[in-house]
Enzyme design. Sequence first.
Site, PDB file in Angstrom:
ATOM      1  N   THR A  84      50.257  36.080  44.744  1.00 11.66           N
ATOM      2  CA  THR A  84      49.952  37.000  43.646  1.00 11.66           C
ATOM      3  C   THR A  84      48.693  36.588  42.889  1.00 11.66           C
ATOM      4  O   THR A  84      48.604  35.454  42.403  1.00 11.66           O
ATOM      5  CB  THR A  84      51.143  37.018  42.664  1.00 11.66           C
ATOM      6  OG1 THR A  84      52.315  37.368  43.394  1.00 11.66           O
ATOM      7  CG2 THR A  84      50.914  38.002  41.532  1.00 11.66           C
ATOM      8  N   GLU A  85      47.737  37.503  42.795  1.00 11.26           N
ATOM      9  CA  GLU A  85      46.488  37.291  42.047  1.00 11.26           C
ATOM     10  C   GLU A  85      45.772  36.005  42.476  1.00 11.26           C
ATOM     11  O   GLU A  85      45.078  35.378  41.679  1.00 11.26           O
ATOM     12  CB  GLU A  85      46.759  37.266  40.534  1.00 11.26           C
ATOM     13  CG  GLU A  85      47.557  38.466  40.017  1.00 11.26           C
ATOM     14  CD  GLU A  85      46.745  39.752  39.940  1.00 11.26           C
ATOM     15  OE1 GLU A  85      45.518  39.690  40.109  1.00 11.26           O
ATOM     16  OE2 GLU A  85      47.351  40.819  39.732  1.00 11.26           O
ATOM     17  N   LEU A  86      45.986  35.621  43.717  1.00 11.29           N
ATOM     18  CA  LEU A  86      45.375  34.406  44.288  1.00 11.29           C
ATOM     19  C   LEU A  86      45.752  33.134  43.517  1.00 11.29           C
ATOM     20  O   LEU A  86      44.986  32.166  43.483  1.00 11.29           O
ATOM     21  CB  LEU A  86      43.846  34.528  44.402  1.00 11.29           C
ATOM     22  CG  LEU A  86      43.336  35.674  45.295  1.00 11.29           C
ATOM     23  CD1 LEU A  86      41.829  35.527  45.515  1.00 11.29           C
ATOM     24  CD2 LEU A  86      44.034  35.730  46.649  1.00 11.29           C
ATOM     25  N   TRP A 144      42.485  34.383  40.453  1.00  5.91           N
ATOM     26  CA  TRP A 144      41.233  35.141  40.386  1.00  5.91           C
ATOM     27  C   TRP A 144      41.142  35.970  39.104  1.00  5.91           C
ATOM     28  O   TRP A 144      40.244  36.795  38.970  1.00  5.91           O
ATOM     29  CB  TRP A 144      41.017  35.988  41.645  1.00  5.91           C
ATOM     30  CG  TRP A 144      41.854  37.235  41.805  1.00  5.91           C
ATOM     31  CD1 TRP A 144      42.844  37.693  40.996  1.00  5.91           C
ATOM     32  CD2 TRP A 144      41.729  38.197  42.869  1.00  5.91           C
ATOM     33  NE1 TRP A 144      43.350  38.869  41.483  1.00  5.91           N
ATOM     34  CE2 TRP A 144      42.691  39.213  42.636  1.00  5.91           C
ATOM     35  CE3 TRP A 144      40.903  38.301  44.001  1.00  5.91           C
ATOM     36  CZ2 TRP A 144      42.849  40.303  43.504  1.00  5.91           C
ATOM     37  CZ3 TRP A 144      41.066  39.395  44.846  1.00  5.91           C
ATOM     38  CH2 TRP A 144      42.029  40.378  44.596  1.00  5.91           C
TER      39      TRP A 144
END
Lengths: 397, 397
Positions: free
Chosen positions: B149-151, B302
Amino acid sequence: MKVLMFGWELPPKNSGGLGVACFNLAKALGRSAKILFVLPKVLEVKKENFDILFANTNIKVKTVNSSLFSYATCRQYSKNILKINLNGFYGSTLFEEVARYGKLAKKIAEEEKFDIIHAHDWLSFLAGIEAKRISKKPLVVHVHATEFDRTGGQGVNPVVYQIEKRGMEEADKVIAVSNLTKKIIVEKYNIDENKVKVVYNAHEEKEIKKHKKLLKDVFLKPIVIFVGRITIQKGPDYFLEAAKKCLEYDKNIMFVMAGSGDMQNQIMQKAAFLGIADNFLFSGFLRGEDLERLYQSADLFVMPSLSEPFGLTVLEAIQNGTPVLISKQTGVGENLVHCLKTDFWDTEDMAAKILSVIKYKELRNCLLENSKKDLKKFSWLKAAGQCLDIYKKLLQK
Amino acid sequence: MPSVCFYFQVHQPKRIKKYPIFSIGKDHNYFNDNSDTDLNNERVFKKVANKCYLPTNNLILSLLKKYPEFKVSYSLSGIFLEQAEEYCPEVLRSFYQLAQTGQVEFLAETYYHSLACLYCEDEFKTQVNMHKKLIKEFFNLEPRVFRNTELIYNNNIAKFAKDMGFEAVLTEGVDDILGWRSPNFVYKPKGTNIKLLLKNYRLSDDIAFRFSSRDWEEWPLTAEKFASWISAYNGNGEVINLFMDYETFGEHQWEDTGIFHFLEKLPEEILKHKDNNFKTPSEVASSFYPKDDIDVTRHISWADVERDLSAWRSNAMQYAALDKLYSLKNAVFKTKDKDIIADWRRLQTSDHFYYMCTKWFADGDVHKYFNPYQTPYDAFICYMNVLNDLKLRIQQA
C-alpha cells in the site's frame, strides 16, 4: 497621514464585537498614522479618558454629544431616549439622531485637518458623507454588518438600507470584513465588486491568563457554550434546538448561553417548555475575565449565526483553548480550516457534531491544537496595513 | 539501455458515507452513500471510469498492439476490482483484454489497500493471499512482484515479501535512503535476497504532478522531450522506474491538458533510441543484478513530501482510529460473521486515515483535493461512529 475616523462605541463600554474591532484597528493604525476617532456619546458627568485607553499620542478621541448606541433598533432607541431626552436635545427617533450625528460631523470636518475619512457601519455613514462633502477628502466606509445580517434577511428596514447603500455609493472604497459580507454588498446593494476590499478582523494578541475556579469544576460535565447577542441574527433558537437533540441522546451535558438580547425571554421560556432548563443556563452578558472563564470551561463553542459578517468571538474562543463549531454562514470561517462547520438550520447535524466532540477526545484535541495555528492567519497589524494601502491608493488618485 | 518500467496504481476506496452519531446501532450500511457528492462510491467510480480507466485502457491496448516491445504493469487493489465488478463491469473486461496481450504484468498487494503491515502480520498475509487469489480468478495470472500500500516499505516488509515467495518489491526512491546512489538500478534489501525496484520520483512526478503545471519551466512537456531525458541515462542507469497513480491519465491530469496525446506518443519516442526498451517489474528483476544493499529501518512510502507514514499516522485522531480498528480484531474473528469480517476489512483501507490528515501545509492542497469530506474532522467523526456501530454488531453477534 491623518485619518478622521467615525465609530460608535469603544470598549469597555461596548456592547458587541464592533467596538472591539474599531478599537483594535485604530490602535494598530495608530502605529503609522494619526487618528482622530469621533464617537457619539451622551454627555455624562464622569468623563472617560480615551487618551489613556489608547495610550498612544497618535490617537485622539473626540466625543460628539449624541445619544446613538450600538446595535440600536428603532424601538430600543425610542424606549431609551425617553429616559435621557428630558429637554428634547437629542433626536426623538433613531433616524433623526443619525442625521443629527451627520450634521455634527460637518463642524468637525470644518475645524480639523485630515487626509482621509474612515466610517464604521451605517450609524456613522451620514457623518462620513458629510465630512467628505465639506473636505473633499476620500471616504472609506467599513462594513462590519449589513441590515441583512442583523435582521436575518427578514424585515430589512428600508431607511437603514438606504443609508447603508448611500454610504457605500458615496464612498471611494468599501471595506468588508469577509467575502460573505462583500457578496452581500455586491448583490444586495449593487456595488461594483472592484470597489469592495475584504479586510479580515483579528483577535487581540495577548497572553491569556489560565483561570482557576472554572464552571467545569462545578458542573463536572461537558460544557457547550453560545456567546453573542440573543437575537435572530445569531441563531439562538437553533442552538436551543440542537441542545434539545443532544440531551435526548446524552443527559450529561451543560449548555450555557452568554449574552443578552431581544430574544432572551423567548429562548428562556422555550427551554423551560422543552423541559431542558436544568441543562440550559443563561449567564447574561459577560466580558473580560468572566468571559475568559466561560471560554476556558467549555468543551465546545458554538456559533450558529444565520449570517455572521465576521465573528470575533470565534477567535476569542480559540485563543482561550476552546474548539469551535460555526455555521457555514460565518465570515471568519472563510479563513479557518481547523474547525467544525454546519448549516445553521441543520440542528440534527449541529447536535451530532456537538456530541462527537464530547465523545471523541482526540477530535477535540486535534481541533484545538490545529486551530491555534489558524489564529496566526489573523492580525490587526495586517488589517491596519491593508487599510493603509487602501488610503495610499486613494490619495494617489 | 535504459529500460523503462511503468507501474500504474489502480485503486478506489469504499468511502464511508456521512454517518452521524445518531446512526450508531441503527444503520449498518456504511458505504452506500447515494448523494451527488464524492462520498457516493458508485458515482465516483463511474466518473473515473469514463474519464480515466476506459479511455486509458483503450489507448494502452492500442499501443501494446502497435508496439510489441511496449510493456506496462498494474496493481489493481481488491477493493477496486470489487467495485469494478459491481458498478462498471466493462472496466473489468478492458483490464482482462490488457492481460490477454501478454505484455502486461499484474502486481500483488493487499486486497483492501490496507495498512495491515503496521499492525498485524497475519492479517497482512491473509490480505495479500486474498488479492493473489482474486487476480488469479479474474485474469488467470499469478503475481510475482509485490508492492505494498502506497509503497510503504522497510527491511521487514522486504523479508515478508521474500517469505511470501515474491521475486521483487517496489518502493519509493527516497533520497536519504539512496544517499549518493541512483534509483536507476536494481538493489537488494539488507538481509533479504530479493530484488528492490525504486521509483524515480523526479521523472515519475514530471508526468503525474507537473505535467499540466504552467509554472513549471519545462511546460509544456512533450513525449519527445521526456524521451530525451530517459535516453540521457544511457550508460549511467539500467532501469527508469516510472511509478504513478493510473488516475494521472484523465482524472488528475484532465484530457484537455494533452495527457493522452503525450501517452500516445511516448512509446514511439522512447523506442526511437535503439538502446531504450520497456520491461515489466519481474523482467527487470530477472534482467539485472543488484548494485548494492539498501538498508531501510524506518517506514518509507511514496506519500507527500515527507515520504513516510505521516499521511496516515501523524495526528491523535488517526492513531486513535487505527488503534481502535485493530483492537477489534480478535472479537471480529470470534463472531465468524462474514459481513462483519468484510466490513472490518473495508474499514482498513488506507484512504480512511488519509482523509483524517491535518498536515495542511505544503501537501495540504493535495490532501484537500483528494478529500471527499469537508474537513479531516468530519472524516474522523464518520469513521469513529461506524467503528462504534461495528462494535455493537460484534457484541450482538
